[in-house]
Design a protein around this motif. Structure first.
Motif, PDB file in Angstrom:
ATOM      1  N   GLN A 360       0.827  -1.199   0.000  1.00  0.00           N
ATOM      2  CA  GLN A 360       0.000   0.000   0.000  1.00  0.00           C
ATOM      3  C   GLN A 360       0.861   1.249   0.000  1.00  0.00           C
ATOM      4  O   GLN A 360       2.074   1.185   0.224  1.00  0.00           O
ATOM      5  CB  GLN A 360      -0.926   0.011   1.219  1.00  0.00           C
ATOM      6  CG  GLN A 360      -0.214   0.176   2.536  1.00  0.00           C
ATOM      7  CD  GLN A 360      -1.173   0.180   3.722  1.00  0.00           C
ATOM      8  OE1 GLN A 360      -2.107  -0.656   3.783  1.00  0.00           O
ATOM      9  NE2 GLN A 360      -0.982   1.113   4.645  1.00  0.00           N
ATOM     10  N   VAL A 361       0.220   2.395  -0.249  1.00  0.00           N
ATOM     11  CA  VAL A 361       0.884   3.698  -0.174  1.00  0.00           C
ATOM     12  C   VAL A 361       0.163   4.544   0.839  1.00  0.00           C
ATOM     13  O   VAL A 361      -1.071   4.522   0.924  1.00  0.00           O
ATOM     14  CB  VAL A 361       0.919   4.400  -1.549  1.00  0.00           C
ATOM     15  CG1 VAL A 361       1.933   3.741  -2.476  1.00  0.00           C
ATOM     16  CG2 VAL A 361      -0.463   4.430  -2.190  1.00  0.00           C
ATOM     17  N   ASN A 362       0.954   5.301   1.628  1.00  0.00           N
ATOM     18  CA  ASN A 362       0.402   6.191   2.655  1.00  0.00           C
ATOM     19  C   ASN A 362       0.968   7.597   2.434  1.00  0.00           C
ATOM     20  O   ASN A 362       2.196   7.768   2.361  1.00  0.00           O
ATOM     21  CB  ASN A 362       0.778   5.706   4.051  1.00  0.00           C
ATOM     22  CG  ASN A 362       0.318   4.275   4.307  1.00  0.00           C
ATOM     23  OD1 ASN A 362      -0.855   3.954   4.133  1.00  0.00           O
ATOM     24  ND2 ASN A 362       1.250   3.422   4.741  1.00  0.00           N
ATOM     25  N   PHE A 363       0.100   8.589   2.347  1.00  0.00           N
ATOM     26  CA  PHE A 363       0.521   9.970   2.098  1.00  0.00           C
ATOM     27  C   PHE A 363       0.384  10.770   3.395  1.00  0.00           C
ATOM     28  O   PHE A 363      -0.608  10.630   4.130  1.00  0.00           O
ATOM     29  CB  PHE A 363      -0.338  10.592   1.002  1.00  0.00           C
ATOM     30  CG  PHE A 363      -0.128   9.957  -0.347  1.00  0.00           C
ATOM     31  CD1 PHE A 363       0.744  10.516  -1.255  1.00  0.00           C
ATOM     32  CD2 PHE A 363      -0.817   8.796  -0.685  1.00  0.00           C
ATOM     33  CE1 PHE A 363       0.939   9.924  -2.497  1.00  0.00           C
ATOM     34  CE2 PHE A 363      -0.621   8.209  -1.928  1.00  0.00           C
ATOM     35  CZ  PHE A 363       0.263   8.765  -2.832  1.00  0.00           C
ATOM     36  N   TYR A 364       1.391  11.660   3.629  1.00  0.00           N
ATOM     37  CA  TYR A 364       1.436  12.403   4.887  1.00  0.00           C
ATOM     38  C   TYR A 364       1.586  13.905   4.625  1.00  0.00           C
ATOM     39  O   TYR A 364       2.162  14.321   3.611  1.00  0.00           O
ATOM     40  CB  TYR A 364       2.612  11.930   5.747  1.00  0.00           C
ATOM     41  CG  TYR A 364       2.552  10.476   6.127  1.00  0.00           C
ATOM     42  CD1 TYR A 364       1.890  10.078   7.294  1.00  0.00           C
ATOM     43  CD2 TYR A 364       3.157   9.506   5.330  1.00  0.00           C
ATOM     44  CE1 TYR A 364       1.838   8.732   7.654  1.00  0.00           C
ATOM     45  CE2 TYR A 364       3.099   8.167   5.687  1.00  0.00           C
ATOM     46  CZ  TYR A 364       2.441   7.787   6.841  1.00  0.00           C
ATOM     47  OH  TYR A 364       2.386   6.458   7.195  1.00  0.00           O
ATOM     48  N   SER A 365       1.106  14.635   5.620  1.00  0.00           N
ATOM     49  CA  SER A 365       1.272  16.094   5.537  1.00  0.00           C
ATOM     50  C   SER A 365       2.690  16.512   5.900  1.00  0.00           C
ATOM     51  O   SER A 365       3.190  17.538   5.442  1.00  0.00           O
ATOM     52  CB  SER A 365       0.277  16.797   6.464  1.00  0.00           C
ATOM     53  OG  SER A 365       0.494  16.384   7.828  1.00  0.00           O
ATOM     54  N   GLY A 366       3.352  15.721   6.746  1.00  0.00           N
ATOM     55  CA  GLY A 366       4.722  16.021   7.137  1.00  0.00           C
ATOM     56  C   GLY A 366       5.715  15.628   6.048  1.00  0.00           C
ATOM     57  O   GLY A 366       5.393  14.903   5.105  1.00  0.00           O
ATOM     58  N   THR A 367       6.942  16.093   6.189  1.00  0.00           N
ATOM     59  CA  THR A 367       7.967  15.854   5.152  1.00  0.00           C
ATOM     60  C   THR A 367       8.758  14.576   5.377  1.00  0.00           C
ATOM     61  O   THR A 367       9.580  14.196   4.535  1.00  0.00           O
ATOM     62  CB  THR A 367       8.957  17.042   5.101  1.00  0.00           C
ATOM     63  OG1 THR A 367       9.580  17.173   6.381  1.00  0.00           O
ATOM     64  CG2 THR A 367       8.224  18.329   4.729  1.00  0.00           C
ATOM     65  N   ASN A 372      -0.072  14.262   9.698  1.00  0.00           N
ATOM     66  CA  ASN A 372      -1.381  13.665   9.419  1.00  0.00           C
ATOM     67  C   ASN A 372      -1.323  12.763   8.189  1.00  0.00           C
ATOM     68  O   ASN A 372      -0.682  13.083   7.183  1.00  0.00           O
ATOM     69  CB  ASN A 372      -2.417  14.749   9.190  1.00  0.00           C
ATOM     70  CG  ASN A 372      -2.623  15.610  10.425  1.00  0.00           C
ATOM     71  OD1 ASN A 372      -2.572  15.102  11.561  1.00  0.00           O
ATOM     72  ND2 ASN A 372      -2.866  16.897  10.228  1.00  0.00           N
ATOM     73  N   LEU A 373      -1.992  11.621   8.276  1.00  0.00           N
ATOM     74  CA  LEU A 373      -2.154  10.728   7.136  1.00  0.00           C
ATOM     75  C   LEU A 373      -3.237  11.329   6.246  1.00  0.00           C
ATOM     76  O   LEU A 373      -4.399  11.433   6.632  1.00  0.00           O
ATOM     77  CB  LEU A 373      -2.562   9.331   7.598  1.00  0.00           C
ATOM     78  CG  LEU A 373      -2.794   8.284   6.505  1.00  0.00           C
ATOM     79  CD1 LEU A 373      -1.494   7.993   5.752  1.00  0.00           C
ATOM     80  CD2 LEU A 373      -3.375   7.011   7.114  1.00  0.00           C
ATOM     81  N   THR A 374      -2.885  11.721   5.041  1.00  0.00           N
ATOM     82  CA  THR A 374      -3.844  12.397   4.173  1.00  0.00           C
ATOM     83  C   THR A 374      -4.689  11.414   3.379  1.00  0.00           C
ATOM     84  O   THR A 374      -5.877  11.663   3.135  1.00  0.00           O
ATOM     85  CB  THR A 374      -3.111  13.343   3.203  1.00  0.00           C
ATOM     86  OG1 THR A 374      -2.185  12.587   2.439  1.00  0.00           O
ATOM     87  CG2 THR A 374      -2.377  14.435   3.970  1.00  0.00           C
ATOM     88  N   THR A 375      -4.090  10.289   2.931  1.00  0.00           N
ATOM     89  CA  THR A 375      -4.839   9.262   2.207  1.00  0.00           C
ATOM     90  C   THR A 375      -3.962   8.038   2.053  1.00  0.00           C
ATOM     91  O   THR A 375      -2.731   8.100   2.255  1.00  0.00           O
ATOM     92  CB  THR A 375      -5.286   9.747   0.816  1.00  0.00           C
ATOM     93  OG1 THR A 375      -6.176   8.779   0.256  1.00  0.00           O
ATOM     94  CG2 THR A 375      -4.109   9.986  -0.097  1.00  0.00           C
ATOM     95  N   PRO A 399      -4.767  14.655  -1.855  1.00  0.00           N
ATOM     96  CA  PRO A 399      -4.635  16.054  -1.407  1.00  0.00           C
ATOM     97  C   PRO A 399      -3.156  16.417  -1.281  1.00  0.00           C
ATOM     98  O   PRO A 399      -2.285  15.552  -1.272  1.00  0.00           O
ATOM     99  CB  PRO A 399      -5.336  16.053  -0.051  1.00  0.00           C
ATOM    100  CG  PRO A 399      -5.264  14.654   0.423  1.00  0.00           C
ATOM    101  CD  PRO A 399      -5.325  13.779  -0.799  1.00  0.00           C
ATOM    102  N   VAL A 400      -2.908  17.693  -1.185  1.00  0.00           N
ATOM    103  CA  VAL A 400      -1.514  18.139  -1.088  1.00  0.00           C
ATOM    104  C   VAL A 400      -0.834  17.431   0.074  1.00  0.00           C
ATOM    105  O   VAL A 400      -1.298  17.490   1.216  1.00  0.00           O
ATOM    106  CB  VAL A 400      -1.437  19.662  -0.914  1.00  0.00           C
ATOM    107  CG1 VAL A 400      -0.001  20.086  -0.667  1.00  0.00           C
ATOM    108  CG2 VAL A 400      -2.010  20.365  -2.136  1.00  0.00           C
ATOM    109  N   SER A 401       0.243  16.739  -0.236  1.00  0.00           N
ATOM    110  CA  SER A 401       1.002  15.981   0.763  1.00  0.00           C
ATOM    111  C   SER A 401       2.479  16.274   0.563  1.00  0.00           C
ATOM    112  O   SER A 401       2.928  16.704  -0.520  1.00  0.00           O
ATOM    113  CB  SER A 401       0.730  14.484   0.632  1.00  0.00           C
ATOM    114  OG  SER A 401      -0.660  14.207   0.752  1.00  0.00           O
TER     115      SER A 401
END
Length: 434
Positions: A360-367, A372-375, A399-401
């Protein structure tokens, strides 16, 4: 002695005295007595110490008293003027007999025969006064004294050396021109121009390997306008001759390879070694040489030489899960990257036992794969134990990640050790894939 220009002789005949001039005779300085032959008379014109002007008579005739004695009637070279016996040194001449010392050389009277090579009595050759035998100046040709050899021999140059000998070609005289020769297969070679060393030797040339360039005139080329300016094992790329690649090197066209075969990598025969695209965000997704950039939660991971495409220059990542184990988690974080929109992700995998990994892929707001997990999204297709299969998916409207991690979970098999192989992983903006 004294040189007498006029001598007056007096003779008595029939009681009459007469005087007669006599020219050019030499008489002794000491006295001038006369003597008479038999039957004649003589009178001496006595000088200092003479016995007077005695007259004696004989039976017949008259003799000239000044012709008698050892010095009478003869001019010697010793007493004559110089002009009477030849010219002095430095004067023009044609024959040895023209000269006071008997030597005529180079058209002037000389102090010696001066007949050796590169010796002269003429100032124009020697820089010395005419008549002095001296070495001909360096660089002057003196008649046929010195033969001339070809410059390529570095031998005699036909001129004198200033020390009374013939000169060899001076140091620096070119004895061989520079030359460049194209090799029959790979290498062109340039030889520098050669010069004499001043001692009769043509100095050895400097040899230069032209590398990937062919000759340009008499020197190695330094740029190219096309492949013909390069040796057979090189190609022209942006005015530079670049060596063709060896087997296993990454390539994009057949012409780049020495073998002329490119399948993502140069090969001896046909091969398929697909390379990751520039849109793939994952590092080391093909595991060509190692497993760098990837981590595992428990245990270790290793590289396998087995490749999903059968490429002998690549491999795969191997995960081994012992029987009864809790499983493994493999992951890679793509940090500090702006992500949004639609993205493709996936991997090729094979397993030694029934079952399959879940990726799977996990997108985050942090660098740093934090915040936050965005999607997120995952793949979970069936997986057999014989062939490689694609585990892939697409996630839309991300969303922007600022970071994303790619994660695969490997479960243990209750019947024994499970071995999983993964290859060609990717996360890329649509339409990109591996």
């Amino acid at each position: 002695m004294r040189y007498v220009r006029w001598i007056f002789l007096f003779a008595a005949t029939a009681a009459v005295w007469a005087c007669t001039p006599f020219v050019g005779q030499r008489v002794p300085d000491g006295g001038g007595g006369g003597s008479a032959g038999s039957g004649g008379e003589s009178m001496g014109a006595g000088g200092p110490g003479a016995q007077g002007g005695a007259i004696s008579s004989g039976s017949a005739g008259r003799s000239n008293p000044v012709q008698s004695g050892p010095d009478a009637g003869t001019d010697t070279a010793e007493d004559a003027p110089a002009s009477a016996i030849g010219s002095s040194n430095g004067a023009a001449c044609k024959f040895d007999t023209d000269c006071q010392f008997g030597h005529c050389a180079d058209g002037v009277c000389c102090e010696a025969s001066c007949s050796a090579k590169c010796m002269s009595c003429l100032s124009a050759y020697t820089g010395k006064p005419d008549g002095k035998c001296a070495p001909v100046q360096a660089g002057f040709v003196h008649g046929a004294d010195c033969p001339t050899s070809a410059p390529s021999t570095c031998g005699l140059d036909g001129k004198c050396d200033g020390s009374g000998a013939c000169r060899q070609y001076l140091a620096g005289t070119v004895c061989a021109q520079e030359v460049c020769t194209d090799g029959t297969s790979t290498t062109s070679t340039a030889l520098s121009g050669r010069a004499c060393d001043g001692s009769g030797t043509c100095v050895a040339p400097v040899t230069s390997d032209c590398g990937t360039y062919r000759c340009s005139g008499t020197r190695c080329g330094i740029s190219c306008a096309g492949d013909l300016d390069c040796v057979a094992n090189a190609l022209c790329t942006q005015t530079q001759c670049i060596a063709k690649k060896t087997d296993g090197s990454v390539c994009s066209a057949n012409v780049e390879c020495k073998t002329g075969v490119c399948g993502g990598r140069c090969c001896a025969a046909g091969c398929t070694c697909t390379q990751p695209s520039s849109t793939n965000l994952l590092k080391n997704p093909g595991f060509d040489t190692d497993t760098s950039a990837w981590s595992v939660s428990i245990g270790t991971i290793s590289r396998s030489s087995s490749d999903t495409e059968g490429c002998v220059y690549s491999g795969s990542l191997e995960v081994v899960v012992p029987q009864g184990d809790l499983g493994r988690t493999l992951y890679q974080c793509v940090r500090n990257t702006l992500l949004e929109g639609d993205l493709n992700f996936g991997v090729r995998a094979v397993s030694s036992v029934p079952g399959h990994p879940i990726c799977q892929v996990n997108f985050y707001s942090g660098t740093n794969c934090d915040g936050n997990l965005t999607t997120q999204n995952e793949t979970d297709p069936p997986l057999d134990t014989v062939d490689w299969q694609d585990l892939s998916g697409t996630i839309t409207s991300v969303p922007v990640s600022n970071s994303v991690d790619f994660v695969c979970y490997f479960a243990a098999d209750p019947s024994g050790t499970a071995t999983y192989l993964l290859d060609m992983a990717y996360v890329a903006n649509v339409p990109g894939r591996y």
